[in-house]
Write a protein that holds these residues in place. Structure first.
Motif, PDB file in Angstrom:
ATOM      1  N   ALA A 169      56.936  32.255  49.499  1.00  0.00           N
ATOM      2  CA  ALA A 169      57.654  32.774  50.660  1.00  0.00           C
ATOM      3  C   ALA A 169      58.435  31.672  51.368  1.00  0.00           C
ATOM      4  N   ARG A 170      57.867  30.469  51.423  1.00  0.00           N
ATOM      5  CA  ARG A 170      58.551  29.363  52.098  1.00  0.00           C
ATOM      6  C   ARG A 170      59.809  28.945  51.348  1.00  0.00           C
ATOM      7  N   VAL A 171      59.732  28.933  49.999  1.00  0.00           N
ATOM      8  CA  VAL A 171      60.870  28.427  49.218  1.00  0.00           C
ATOM      9  C   VAL A 171      61.756  29.549  48.685  1.00  0.00           C
ATOM     10  N   GLY A 172      61.327  30.792  48.851  1.00  0.00           N
ATOM     11  CA  GLY A 172      62.136  31.919  48.388  1.00  0.00           C
ATOM     12  C   GLY A 172      62.189  32.048  46.885  1.00  0.00           C
ATOM     13  N   ASP A 173      61.039  31.870  46.219  1.00  0.00           N
ATOM     14  CA  ASP A 173      60.988  31.930  44.759  1.00  0.00           C
ATOM     15  C   ASP A 173      59.898  32.916  44.347  1.00  0.00           C
ATOM     16  N   SER A 174      60.303  34.028  43.790  1.00  0.00           N
ATOM     17  CA  SER A 174      59.329  35.031  43.340  1.00  0.00           C
ATOM     18  C   SER A 174      59.157  35.035  41.831  1.00  0.00           C
ATOM     19  N   ASP A 175      59.882  34.179  41.134  1.00  0.00           N
ATOM     20  CA  ASP A 175      59.916  34.237  39.673  1.00  0.00           C
ATOM     21  C   ASP A 175      59.184  33.108  38.962  1.00  0.00           C
ATOM     22  N   ALA A 176      58.953  31.982  39.627  1.00  0.00           N
ATOM     23  CA  ALA A 176      58.325  30.846  38.948  1.00  0.00           C
ATOM     24  C   ALA A 176      56.952  31.256  38.413  1.00  0.00           C
ATOM     25  N   PRO A 177      56.637  30.891  37.176  1.00  0.00           N
ATOM     26  CA  PRO A 177      55.356  31.302  36.598  1.00  0.00           C
ATOM     27  C   PRO A 177      54.177  30.589  37.237  1.00  0.00           C
ATOM     28  N   VAL A 178      53.027  31.242  37.164  1.00  0.00           N
ATOM     29  CA  VAL A 178      51.754  30.632  37.539  1.00  0.00           C
ATOM     30  C   VAL A 178      50.975  30.399  36.254  1.00  0.00           C
ATOM     31  N   VAL A 179      50.704  29.144  35.952  1.00  0.00           N
ATOM     32  CA  VAL A 179      49.998  28.798  34.723  1.00  0.00           C
ATOM     33  C   VAL A 179      48.522  28.568  35.042  1.00  0.00           C
ATOM     34  N   HIS A 180      47.667  29.361  34.418  1.00  0.00           N
ATOM     35  CA  HIS A 180      46.216  29.181  34.529  1.00  0.00           C
ATOM     36  C   HIS A 180      45.792  28.397  33.290  1.00  0.00           C
ATOM     37  N   ILE A 181      45.148  27.251  33.488  1.00  0.00           N
ATOM     38  CA  ILE A 181      44.957  26.340  32.359  1.00  0.00           C
ATOM     39  C   ILE A 181      43.635  26.529  31.623  1.00  0.00           C
ATOM     40  N   GLY A 182      42.984  27.670  31.837  1.00  0.00           N
ATOM     41  CA  GLY A 182      41.826  27.993  31.015  1.00  0.00           C
ATOM     42  C   GLY A 182      40.489  27.762  31.679  1.00  0.00           C
ATOM     43  N   ASP A 183      39.426  28.095  30.940  1.00  0.00           N
ATOM     44  CA  ASP A 183      38.050  28.103  31.429  1.00  0.00           C
ATOM     45  C   ASP A 183      37.911  29.094  32.576  1.00  0.00           C
ATOM     46  N   TYR A 184      38.044  30.357  32.226  1.00  0.00           N
ATOM     47  CA  TYR A 184      37.910  31.433  33.198  1.00  0.00           C
ATOM     48  C   TYR A 184      36.460  31.828  33.403  1.00  0.00           C
ATOM     49  N   VAL A 185      35.611  31.511  32.427  1.00  0.00           N
ATOM     50  CA  VAL A 185      34.224  31.968  32.428  1.00  0.00           C
ATOM     51  C   VAL A 185      33.263  30.782  32.521  1.00  0.00           C
ATOM     52  N   ASP A 186      31.960  31.153  32.712  1.00  0.00           N
ATOM     53  CA  ASP A 186      30.819  30.228  32.671  1.00  0.00           C
ATOM     54  C   ASP A 186      30.592  29.519  34.013  1.00  0.00           C
ATOM     55  N   ARG A 187      29.314  29.379  34.326  1.00  0.00           N
ATOM     56  CA  ARG A 187      28.804  28.636  35.479  1.00  0.00           C
ATOM     57  C   ARG A 187      28.940  29.385  36.797  1.00  0.00           C
ATOM     58  N   GLY A 188      30.098  29.910  37.112  1.00  0.00           N
ATOM     59  CA  GLY A 188      30.297  30.596  38.386  1.00  0.00           C
ATOM     60  C   GLY A 188      29.728  32.004  38.394  1.00  0.00           C
ATOM     61  N   PRO A 189      29.787  32.683  39.562  1.00  0.00           N
ATOM     62  CA  PRO A 189      29.089  33.964  39.730  1.00  0.00           C
ATOM     63  C   PRO A 189      29.821  35.191  39.208  1.00  0.00           C
ATOM     64  N   ASP A 190      31.135  35.104  38.942  1.00  0.00           N
ATOM     65  CA  ASP A 190      31.868  36.342  38.636  1.00  0.00           C
ATOM     66  C   ASP A 190      32.915  36.137  37.547  1.00  0.00           C
ATOM     67  N   SER A 191      32.467  35.733  36.373  1.00  0.00           N
ATOM     68  CA  SER A 191      33.401  35.578  35.250  1.00  0.00           C
ATOM     69  C   SER A 191      34.056  36.905  34.900  1.00  0.00           C
ATOM     70  N   ARG A 192      33.292  37.992  34.965  1.00  0.00           N
ATOM     71  CA  ARG A 192      33.874  39.302  34.674  1.00  0.00           C
ATOM     72  C   ARG A 192      35.011  39.610  35.645  1.00  0.00           C
ATOM     73  N   GLY A 193      34.790  39.342  36.916  1.00  0.00           N
ATOM     74  CA  GLY A 193      35.825  39.601  37.904  1.00  0.00           C
ATOM     75  C   GLY A 193      37.063  38.752  37.704  1.00  0.00           C
ATOM     76  N   VAL A 194      36.877  37.514  37.272  1.00  0.00           N
ATOM     77  CA  VAL A 194      38.025  36.650  36.987  1.00  0.00           C
ATOM     78  C   VAL A 194      38.879  37.245  35.869  1.00  0.00           C
ATOM     79  N   LEU A 195      38.227  37.655  34.776  1.00  0.00           N
ATOM     80  CA  LEU A 195      38.974  38.235  33.661  1.00  0.00           C
ATOM     81  C   LEU A 195      39.660  39.534  34.097  1.00  0.00           C
ATOM     82  N   ASP A 196      38.969  40.366  34.873  1.00  0.00           N
ATOM     83  CA  ASP A 196      39.585  41.602  35.363  1.00  0.00           C
ATOM     84  C   ASP A 196      40.834  41.306  36.187  1.00  0.00           C
TER      85      ASP A 196
END
Length: 251
Positions: A29-56
């Motif tokens: 919103a500050r820079v006026g860019d709605s198109d730049a990608p968001v890169v998630h670099i992996g390790d969505y699961v394990d250790r934390g409380p809600d791996s299922r929710g992360v994948l969902d």
């Protein structure tokens, strides 16, 4: 100017992932860019409380057409191997069970309602896990790419094999490499944006940027914006510049 956003290792921390996306939305919103990608670099699961929710959450965002790139981390592959019919070991760590506390698979299965406690028969755990984890989640993990390149940045989970062209990197290195990559000071042809090895804070080493700030161990989950080779940490107060520190080494 090429702009990208990126989020470090998530490890089942859905609430922190939502907060990271809120910070990205504020910066957009500050820079006026709605198109730049968001890169998630992996390790969505394990250790934390809600791996299922992360994948969902990630699956829903992609289904809604959000510009989200989701890369595969070593823990994501480890989960997928465990859930194969033959319960395959992770090739890099064949002697370590995904269910061990230090890996975190038991916490992941807990989010699916499966008790993976040490007192239970592993064969029974495996059967219940295969019944509990939706096929769509397995298909999502199977679909994940190992790397993404945009402008002057190359994104992957763990790092790259020094001296090997970026387009020829081995997937196992992209998910698992540490020492050889961390010690190498040469330019790799792009700024390597990675996680996998926890650091106290987002750190720019000159030729690479480490985003894993230990969310899997109860520490913060970090989000950044990258413009060329300039990196800024996103905070509730706005951007904080992350300058290169080429004299440092991690892992």
């Amino acid at each position: 100017m090429v702009r990208s956003y990126a989020i470090g290792d998530i490890h089942g921390q859905r609430a922190r992932l939502e907060a990271a996306h809120d910070l990205i939305a504020e910066d957009r919103a500050r820079v006026g860019d709605s198109d730049a990608p968001v890169v998630h670099i992996g390790d969505y699961v394990d250790r934390g409380p809600d791996s299922r929710g992360v994948l969902d959450l990630l699956m829903r965002g992609r289904a809604e057409g959000r510009p989200w790139i989701c890369l595969k981390g070593n823990h994501d592959r480890w989960m997928r191997f465990f859930l194969d019919p033959g319960c395959k070991p992770e090739p890099v760590k064949p002697g370590i069970s995904w269910l061990e506390d230090r890996v975190g698979g038991a916490a992941t299965l807990g989010a699916y309602g499966v008790d993976a406690g040490h007192h239970r028969d592993p064969v029974r755990i495996h059967a219940e896990a295969r019944a509990a984890v939706p096929a769509a989640h397995l298909a999502f993990i199977d679909s994940l790419p190992f790397s993404y390149r945009r402008g002057g940045a190359f994104f992957c989970h763990a790092g790259v094999r020094p001296g090997v062209p970026l387009e020829e990197q081995d997937p196992t290195d992209l998910m698992w490499i540490r020492g050889e990559f961390h010690r190498d000071r040469r330019d790799h042809g792009a700024l390597i944006v990675h996680g996998h090895t926890p650091v106290d804070r987002v750190t720019h080493f000159g030729n690479r940027v480490n985003l894993d700030t230990g969310a899997g161990y109860g520490r913060p989950l970090s989000a950044v914006v990258i413009e060329g080779r300039d990196v800024h940490l996103l905070t509730p107060e706005g951007r904080v510049h992350v300058p290169p520190e080429p004299g440092r080494e991690s892992g």
